[in-house]
Every structure is written in C-alpha cells, then in structure tokens.
Design a protein around this motif. Sequence first.
Motif, PDB file in Angstrom:
ATOM      1  N   THR A 253      80.324   2.014 -45.372  1.00 55.24           N
ATOM      2  CA  THR A 253      79.624   0.897 -44.730  1.00 55.24           C
ATOM      3  C   THR A 253      79.675  -0.320 -45.651  1.00 55.24           C
ATOM      4  O   THR A 253      80.359  -0.323 -46.669  1.00 55.24           O
ATOM      5  CB  THR A 253      78.153   1.268 -44.439  1.00 55.24           C
ATOM      6  OG1 THR A 253      77.447   1.409 -45.684  1.00 55.24           O
ATOM      7  CG2 THR A 253      78.061   2.572 -43.657  1.00 55.24           C
ATOM      8  N   ASN A 254      78.907  -1.352 -45.295  1.00 56.89           N
ATOM      9  CA  ASN A 254      78.857  -2.579 -46.103  1.00 56.89           C
ATOM     10  C   ASN A 254      77.765  -2.533 -47.171  1.00 56.89           C
ATOM     11  O   ASN A 254      77.482  -3.552 -47.807  1.00 56.89           O
ATOM     12  CB  ASN A 254      78.636  -3.792 -45.192  1.00 56.89           C
ATOM     13  CG  ASN A 254      79.826  -4.039 -44.286  1.00 56.89           C
ATOM     14  OD1 ASN A 254      80.981  -3.851 -44.696  1.00 56.89           O
ATOM     15  ND2 ASN A 254      79.561  -4.474 -43.052  1.00 56.89           N
ATOM     16  N   LEU A 255      77.149  -1.382 -47.349  1.00 59.49           N
ATOM     17  CA  LEU A 255      76.097  -1.251 -48.363  1.00 59.49           C
ATOM     18  C   LEU A 255      76.681  -1.472 -49.757  1.00 59.49           C
ATOM     19  O   LEU A 255      77.808  -1.056 -50.049  1.00 59.49           O
ATOM     20  CB  LEU A 255      75.477   0.139 -48.280  1.00 59.49           C
ATOM     21  CG  LEU A 255      74.230   0.397 -49.129  1.00 59.49           C
ATOM     22  CD1 LEU A 255      73.036  -0.326 -48.529  1.00 59.49           C
ATOM     23  CD2 LEU A 255      73.946   1.891 -49.210  1.00 59.49           C
ATOM     24  N   ILE A 311      78.792  12.894 -40.920  1.00 63.08           N
ATOM     25  CA  ILE A 311      77.571  13.501 -40.370  1.00 63.08           C
ATOM     26  C   ILE A 311      76.807  14.253 -41.454  1.00 63.08           C
ATOM     27  O   ILE A 311      75.574  14.159 -41.543  1.00 63.08           O
ATOM     28  CB  ILE A 311      77.901  14.429 -39.181  1.00 63.08           C
ATOM     29  CG1 ILE A 311      78.716  13.698 -38.124  1.00 63.08           C
ATOM     30  CG2 ILE A 311      76.598  14.946 -38.555  1.00 63.08           C
ATOM     31  CD1 ILE A 311      79.060  14.538 -36.912  1.00 63.08           C
ATOM     32  N   SER A 312      77.513  15.003 -42.296  1.00 62.92           N
ATOM     33  CA  SER A 312      76.837  15.660 -43.423  1.00 62.92           C
ATOM     34  C   SER A 312      76.201  14.625 -44.338  1.00 62.92           C
ATOM     35  O   SER A 312      75.101  14.839 -44.870  1.00 62.92           O
ATOM     36  CB  SER A 312      77.825  16.519 -44.213  1.00 62.92           C
ATOM     37  OG  SER A 312      78.284  17.613 -43.459  1.00 62.92           O
ATOM     38  N   LEU A 313      76.887  13.498 -44.528  1.00 63.71           N
ATOM     39  CA  LEU A 313      76.336  12.426 -45.352  1.00 63.71           C
ATOM     40  C   LEU A 313      75.052  11.905 -44.724  1.00 63.71           C
ATOM     41  O   LEU A 313      74.044  11.711 -45.422  1.00 63.71           O
ATOM     42  CB  LEU A 313      77.368  11.304 -45.484  1.00 63.71           C
ATOM     43  CG  LEU A 313      76.911  10.032 -46.203  1.00 63.71           C
ATOM     44  CD1 LEU A 313      76.454  10.334 -47.622  1.00 63.71           C
ATOM     45  CD2 LEU A 313      78.032   8.997 -46.203  1.00 63.71           C
ATOM     46  N   TRP A 314      75.066  11.695 -43.418  1.00 68.86           N
ATOM     47  CA  TRP A 314      73.870  11.219 -42.706  1.00 68.86           C
ATOM     48  C   TRP A 314      72.709  12.194 -42.910  1.00 68.86           C
ATOM     49  O   TRP A 314      71.567  11.772 -43.149  1.00 68.86           O
ATOM     50  CB  TRP A 314      74.199  11.075 -41.227  1.00 68.86           C
ATOM     51  CG  TRP A 314      73.103  10.496 -40.389  1.00 68.86           C
ATOM     52  CD1 TRP A 314      72.810   9.175 -40.195  1.00 68.86           C
ATOM     53  CD2 TRP A 314      72.147  11.231 -39.619  1.00 68.86           C
ATOM     54  NE1 TRP A 314      71.735   9.040 -39.342  1.00 68.86           N
ATOM     55  CE2 TRP A 314      71.304  10.288 -38.975  1.00 68.86           C
ATOM     56  CE3 TRP A 314      71.919  12.582 -39.399  1.00 68.86           C
ATOM     57  CZ2 TRP A 314      70.259  10.662 -38.149  1.00 68.86           C
ATOM     58  CZ3 TRP A 314      70.872  12.968 -38.566  1.00 68.86           C
ATOM     59  CH2 TRP A 314      70.060  12.014 -37.952  1.00 68.86           C
ATOM     60  N   ASN A 320      63.883   6.891 -45.746  1.00 66.13           N
ATOM     61  CA  ASN A 320      63.014   6.110 -46.631  1.00 66.13           C
ATOM     62  C   ASN A 320      62.732   4.749 -46.009  1.00 66.13           C
ATOM     63  O   ASN A 320      63.146   4.464 -44.883  1.00 66.13           O
ATOM     64  CB  ASN A 320      63.643   5.964 -48.029  1.00 66.13           C
ATOM     65  CG  ASN A 320      65.058   5.404 -47.958  1.00 66.13           C
ATOM     66  OD1 ASN A 320      65.327   4.459 -47.214  1.00 66.13           O
ATOM     67  ND2 ASN A 320      65.964   5.994 -48.723  1.00 66.13           N
ATOM     68  N   THR A 321      62.025   3.938 -46.732  1.00 67.38           N
ATOM     69  CA  THR A 321      61.602   2.638 -46.200  1.00 67.38           C
ATOM     70  C   THR A 321      62.621   1.545 -46.470  1.00 67.38           C
ATOM     71  O   THR A 321      62.381   0.393 -46.116  1.00 67.38           O
ATOM     72  CB  THR A 321      60.257   2.234 -46.839  1.00 67.38           C
ATOM     73  OG1 THR A 321      60.397   2.221 -48.270  1.00 67.38           O
ATOM     74  CG2 THR A 321      59.170   3.221 -46.446  1.00 67.38           C
ATOM     75  N   ASP A 322      63.748   1.868 -47.079  1.00 62.11           N
ATOM     76  CA  ASP A 322      64.779   0.870 -47.376  1.00 62.11           C
ATOM     77  C   ASP A 322      65.549   0.578 -46.084  1.00 62.11           C
ATOM     78  O   ASP A 322      66.327   1.403 -45.612  1.00 62.11           O
ATOM     79  CB  ASP A 322      65.722   1.400 -48.456  1.00 62.11           C
ATOM     80  CG  ASP A 322      66.648   0.313 -48.992  1.00 62.11           C
ATOM     81  OD1 ASP A 322      67.071  -0.537 -48.191  1.00 62.11           O
ATOM     82  OD2 ASP A 322      66.957   0.327 -50.196  1.00 62.11           O
ATOM     83  N   GLY A 326      68.743   2.522 -44.035  1.00 66.17           N
ATOM     84  CA  GLY A 326      68.540   2.963 -42.663  1.00 66.17           C
ATOM     85  C   GLY A 326      69.578   2.384 -41.725  1.00 66.17           C
ATOM     86  O   GLY A 326      70.127   3.088 -40.861  1.00 66.17           O
ATOM     87  N   ALA A 327      69.876   1.097 -41.894  1.00 67.87           N
ATOM     88  CA  ALA A 327      70.888   0.454 -41.053  1.00 67.87           C
ATOM     89  C   ALA A 327      72.271   1.031 -41.322  1.00 67.87           C
ATOM     90  O   ALA A 327      73.072   1.228 -40.400  1.00 67.87           O
ATOM     91  CB  ALA A 327      70.881  -1.051 -41.300  1.00 67.87           C
TER      92      ALA A 327
END
Length: 338
Positions: A253-255, A311-314, A320-322, A326-327
Amino acid sequence: MMLATNRHERAGLLETARAYIEQVLHAPLHIEGPVATSSLPSFLGQRYALVGAEIFGRECVLMIPNGDLDETPATVAKHREALQRHLTGRTAVLVTDRLSNHNRARLISQRVPFIVPGNQLFIPELAMDLREHFRSDRAEPADSLTPTAQLIVLALLMDRINIETTPTELATQFRYSAMSMSRAISELEALGLLDAETSGRYRNVRFPLSRAEVWSRVQPLLRTPVRKRRRVRRPLANFKWPRAGESALAERTNLSHPRLETYAIAAADWKAIARQYDLDRRAAWDEAVIELETWTYDPLLLGDADLVDPISLWLSLPNNTDDRIGAAKDELLKDVGL
C-alpha cells in the motif's frame, strides 16, 4: 506389539504424529532431528530411532521401534527408564502406529508415555491422558478454524486451488500429511464450505460457494497466523524470509515504511533458523535488529520470498486506533476483491 519401521516408514510415522498432535491438541509437535546416541547404552540405539521433539514447550525424545522388535510393555518400560536416566529435563515418549488394547493398558499402568497417531495419546508428564476414538470429527464447529483448514480457505479465496480437487492433491500442494489434510476437509465440510463425496478409496472435494459467500461465512472464524513476535539481531548472512507486518503493508500500500523491519517464518522452523543465524544471542547495542514473526503455517505456502500473502497479512495486523493502518488494511482486501 509394535510395528517395525525403516527410515522411510519412520519419516511417515513422524509426520503422521505431528499432524495428530496438531489436530488433537491444537498445538505443534516440533521435530528437531535425530538424538546423538554416543553417550547412551548401545542397545538403545540398536532398538530405537531416537528423535528430539518439543510439545507445549517441553523437550521430548521420541522412541520409534527400529527393526523387527516385539518387546513386551515391561521391557519397553525398562528401555525407557534406561534412556530417561541419560536425559536432562526431557521426556522419553514411545511412538508407534499400532498397540493392542492389552499392551496399551499395560503401558499406561507402568506410566510409559506413548503416541499412537490417529488413536491415542498418553503423556502423564504433560498431564495428558487423551484416549481412544480421536478419529471422529468434531461434534460441533469450533469458534475458529485450525491452521490447516484456514490455509485451505485462504488459498481458495486467492484462487490458489482448484474448485474440484482431492485431499491428496491438497496435501501434496501444501506439504501436509494426508491425515491432517483429510481432517481439515472434514472440518470445512461440517461448516458447509465444501462438498465431499467418497467413491471407493477416493474422496472428491468440491467448493460450491462464491468467494463472497466463503468470506462472509469464514471471516468470524479466521485468526491471526502469528504465534509469537520476537526482536532479534539482524542476521549478517543473506536470508530470504518474506516481509510481514507493517513492512509488508508498506510494500503493498502507500503506507510509509516503519523503522523496524518485520519478517515471517513458520513456527516449526524457528529452532533451526535460530541456531543457523544465532538469533538467540542478545543483540549488542550497535547491532541492527528486526522483528521476526513465527506463524502457525508456513508463510511461503501462500506468499512468496518477498511478501506474505495479503489476507494473512490482514489477519496478522492488530486492530488499533491508527487510521492510516486501518485504511491500508482496507486497501489490502480491496486489492484481492473482498
């Protein structure tokens, strides 16, 4: 009393025992390899193959009959006692694929631990006396899938297996024993996730549901594959472990990339990898460290050498509240169409 074994048969018996322990106790049997016999009485090495193992964190030595033996339970008890005198903090456990009711009762009366895969487990040192008829399926569905069943479901959701297949094909694909895979198939059948039909000696499996239907049914039953997280010194030698955790999330992702890199290995491989890369040694203040996750199934079975599967990563990432994480987790599922 006991069936003789050659090297090939021993390997099959150990794999069957591993799958049986996983199915019955929902805990791994870690096989560590042959035990050195140079300091033991010679007759022990002649009569048994001795294999180091671990159950529930307890070090064990598995005694597998070697050759054409027909020892009485009393003799086996004496052999175990002789072996036990040379073991420090380890429990000697007989492993055989067949025991008569009479000999089983005599071994229990003499407190000799044993494993008969698919049938019975008796290890009083672990406060276990789990007897008879573990071959039957669960009467009621559990609140989570076993690791093997979860692996099959995730593979199905990622189109890694055929809609119509057999337990043997799945066992070969994912390097599980036929017994372990058959039990996982029965588990998924009880949940209505597949249709299984037996024809003679063969069992055919079909997955009739859409991916969306499968995901809707199994999502409450899925659990994180992560058994433990450790901070260890970064190996100096080259290593090829898939990225996991936020490191993998940043790749998919873009994280932004985290400062601490995270990787994943199978829990069953931890001891061998720790020895190979000297990971048990505490890192010096100036040594780089990484986070190493040990998983209930091999992450390479669904992922690749670079990244664990989405999916395993998910599942592995805690809620958490971050909002950023979450996105990014939501993005993972969208990328696989869920």
